[in-house]
Design a protein around this motif. Structure first.
Motif, mmCIF file in Angstrom:
data_model
loop_
_atom_site.group_PDB
_atom_site.id
_atom_site.type_symbol
_atom_site.label_atom_id
_atom_site.label_comp_id
_atom_site.label_asym_id
_atom_site.label_seq_id
_atom_site.Cartn_x
_atom_site.Cartn_y
_atom_site.Cartn_z
ATOM 1 N N UNK A 32 0.420 -1.681 -0.306
ATOM 2 C CA UNK A 32 -0.160 -0.050 0.468
ATOM 3 C C UNK A 32 0.805 1.281 -0.034
ATOM 4 N N UNK A 33 2.215 1.183 0.619
ATOM 5 C CA UNK A 33 2.560 2.604 0.427
ATOM 6 C C UNK A 33 4.054 2.542 -0.815
ATOM 7 N N UNK A 35 6.361 0.946 0.179
ATOM 8 C CA UNK A 35 7.303 0.976 0.655
ATOM 9 C C UNK A 35 8.085 0.628 1.712
ATOM 10 N N UNK A 36 8.915 -0.395 2.558
ATOM 11 C CA UNK A 36 9.402 -1.348 3.215
ATOM 12 C C UNK A 36 8.040 -1.684 4.905
ATOM 13 N N UNK A 37 7.913 -0.093 5.348
ATOM 14 C CA UNK A 37 7.192 -0.094 6.265
ATOM 15 C C UNK A 37 6.047 0.313 6.086
ATOM 16 N N UNK A 38 4.367 0.446 7.175
ATOM 17 C CA UNK A 38 3.903 1.744 7.842
ATOM 18 C C UNK A 38 3.940 2.076 9.125
ATOM 19 N N UNK A 39 4.004 3.329 8.806
ATOM 20 C CA UNK A 39 3.552 4.086 10.322
ATOM 21 C C UNK A 39 2.964 4.715 10.462
ATOM 22 N N UNK A 40 1.866 3.526 11.436
ATOM 23 C CA UNK A 40 0.542 4.631 11.943
ATOM 24 C C UNK A 40 0.045 4.362 13.742
ATOM 25 N N UNK A 41 -0.473 6.195 13.913
ATOM 26 C CA UNK A 41 -0.424 6.533 15.028
ATOM 27 C C UNK A 41 -1.948 6.057 15.116
ATOM 28 N N UNK A 42 -2.189 4.911 16.885
ATOM 29 C CA UNK A 42 -3.637 4.831 16.815
ATOM 30 C C UNK A 42 -4.570 6.036 17.351
ATOM 31 N N UNK A 43 -5.069 6.525 16.920
ATOM 32 C CA UNK A 43 -6.011 7.392 18.023
ATOM 33 C C UNK A 43 -7.713 7.516 17.726
ATOM 34 N N UNK A 44 -8.042 7.760 19.098
ATOM 35 C CA UNK A 44 -9.718 8.225 18.705
ATOM 36 C C UNK A 44 -10.220 9.123 17.587
ATOM 37 N N UNK A 45 -10.801 8.807 16.965
ATOM 38 C CA UNK A 45 -11.613 9.283 15.991
ATOM 39 C C UNK A 45 -11.805 10.703 16.320
ATOM 40 N N UNK A 46 -12.382 10.750 17.088
ATOM 41 C CA UNK A 46 -12.994 12.154 18.039
ATOM 42 C C UNK A 46 -11.095 13.282 18.333
ATOM 43 N N UNK A 47 -10.298 12.848 18.329
ATOM 44 C CA UNK A 47 -9.203 13.250 18.366
ATOM 45 C C UNK A 47 -8.638 13.589 17.403
ATOM 46 N N UNK A 48 -9.049 13.521 16.075
ATOM 47 C CA UNK A 48 -8.619 14.230 15.145
ATOM 48 C C UNK A 48 -9.559 14.828 13.910
ATOM 49 N N UNK A 75 -8.150 15.486 -3.949
ATOM 50 C CA UNK A 75 -7.238 16.379 -5.309
ATOM 51 C C UNK A 75 -5.691 15.256 -5.197
ATOM 52 N N UNK A 76 -4.835 15.071 -4.433
ATOM 53 C CA UNK A 76 -3.752 14.367 -4.403
ATOM 54 C C UNK A 76 -3.505 13.183 -4.132
ATOM 55 N N UNK A 77 -4.400 12.445 -3.573
ATOM 56 C CA UNK A 77 -4.711 10.732 -3.381
ATOM 57 C C UNK A 77 -4.396 10.444 -1.785
ATOM 58 N N UNK A 78 -3.270 11.644 -1.248
ATOM 59 C CA UNK A 78 -2.032 10.619 -0.524
ATOM 60 C C UNK A 78 -3.554 10.738 0.719
ATOM 61 N N UNK A 79 -2.790 9.652 0.973
ATOM 62 C CA UNK A 79 -3.385 8.683 2.440
ATOM 63 C C UNK A 79 -3.498 9.609 3.147
ATOM 64 N N UNK A 80 -4.297 9.860 4.279
ATOM 65 C CA UNK A 80 -3.392 10.377 5.853
ATOM 66 C C UNK A 80 -4.549 9.480 6.753
ATOM 67 N N UNK A 81 -5.369 8.774 7.000
ATOM 68 C CA UNK A 81 -5.186 8.350 7.845
ATOM 69 C C UNK A 81 -6.293 6.563 7.151
#
Ligand SMILES: [Zn+2]
Ligand SMILES: [Zn+2]
Length: 156
Positions: A32-33, A35-48, A75-81
């Motif tokens: 999906x990336x 690349x070699x790995x994905x870096x994901x920060x888990x957080x409550x949806x209401x805190x975004x 527009x640019x299709x970059x994934x944010x979460x």
């Protein structure tokens, strides 16, 4: 902590520190990336908090077979979460690389190291597991309490 996509249309703010930060070395994240790995920060949806733009949700296959929803700039299709079926819509996996200061969130754990690319050297002192892990064993008490509160609120 603020972040956004590459073209700047989508901007967001994290109003708390994440529950836990995954560095995922699974083949799905690698693909999906690109690349070699994905870096994901888990957080409550209401805190975004969305500051600008409207991410488009793209249904995407996932390792579990239940799918995930990747939120991308229209527009640019970059994934944010993304949201995974397992944790549901109440938990977002924010792509750490889209933060303005991504250095602030190093991984709390390396997961799926079974498929880690062989040239990646994992740092001493950070937990690493071959596949997934038991939350209760690794998360700090504060994050576990926030998780329990979230489960209670979302009725899951
Ligand atoms: Zn964009
Ligand atoms: Zn993964």
């Amino acid at each position: 902590m603020d972040g956004g996509c590459t073209c700047g249309a989508v901007r967001y703010r994290l109003t708390a520190k994440p529950l836990f930060v995954h560095c995922c070395h699974c083949r799905w994240c690698q693909r999906e990336t690109g690349s070699a790995f994905a870096l994901n920060a888990m957080i409550e949806a209401e805190r975004v908090v969305l500051l600008s733009g409207a991410p488009e949700i793209v249904p995407t296959p996932s390792n579990s077979g239940k799918g995930q929803k990747i939120s991308r700039c229209p527009a640019c299709r970059v994934a944010v979460w993304s949201n995974y079926a397992g944790a549901g819509d109440s938990v977002r996996f924010v792509r750490v690389g889209t933060l303005d200061a991504p250095d602030a969130l190093p991984p709390d754990i390396h997961i799926f190291t079974l498929s880690k690319q062989p040239w990646v050297r994992l740092p001493e002192g950070t937990p690493a597991v071959p596949e997934y892990y038991d939350r209760a064993k690794y998360w700090p008490a504060e994050s576990l309490a926030r998780w329990q509160a979230l489960r209670a609120r979302s009725g899951r």
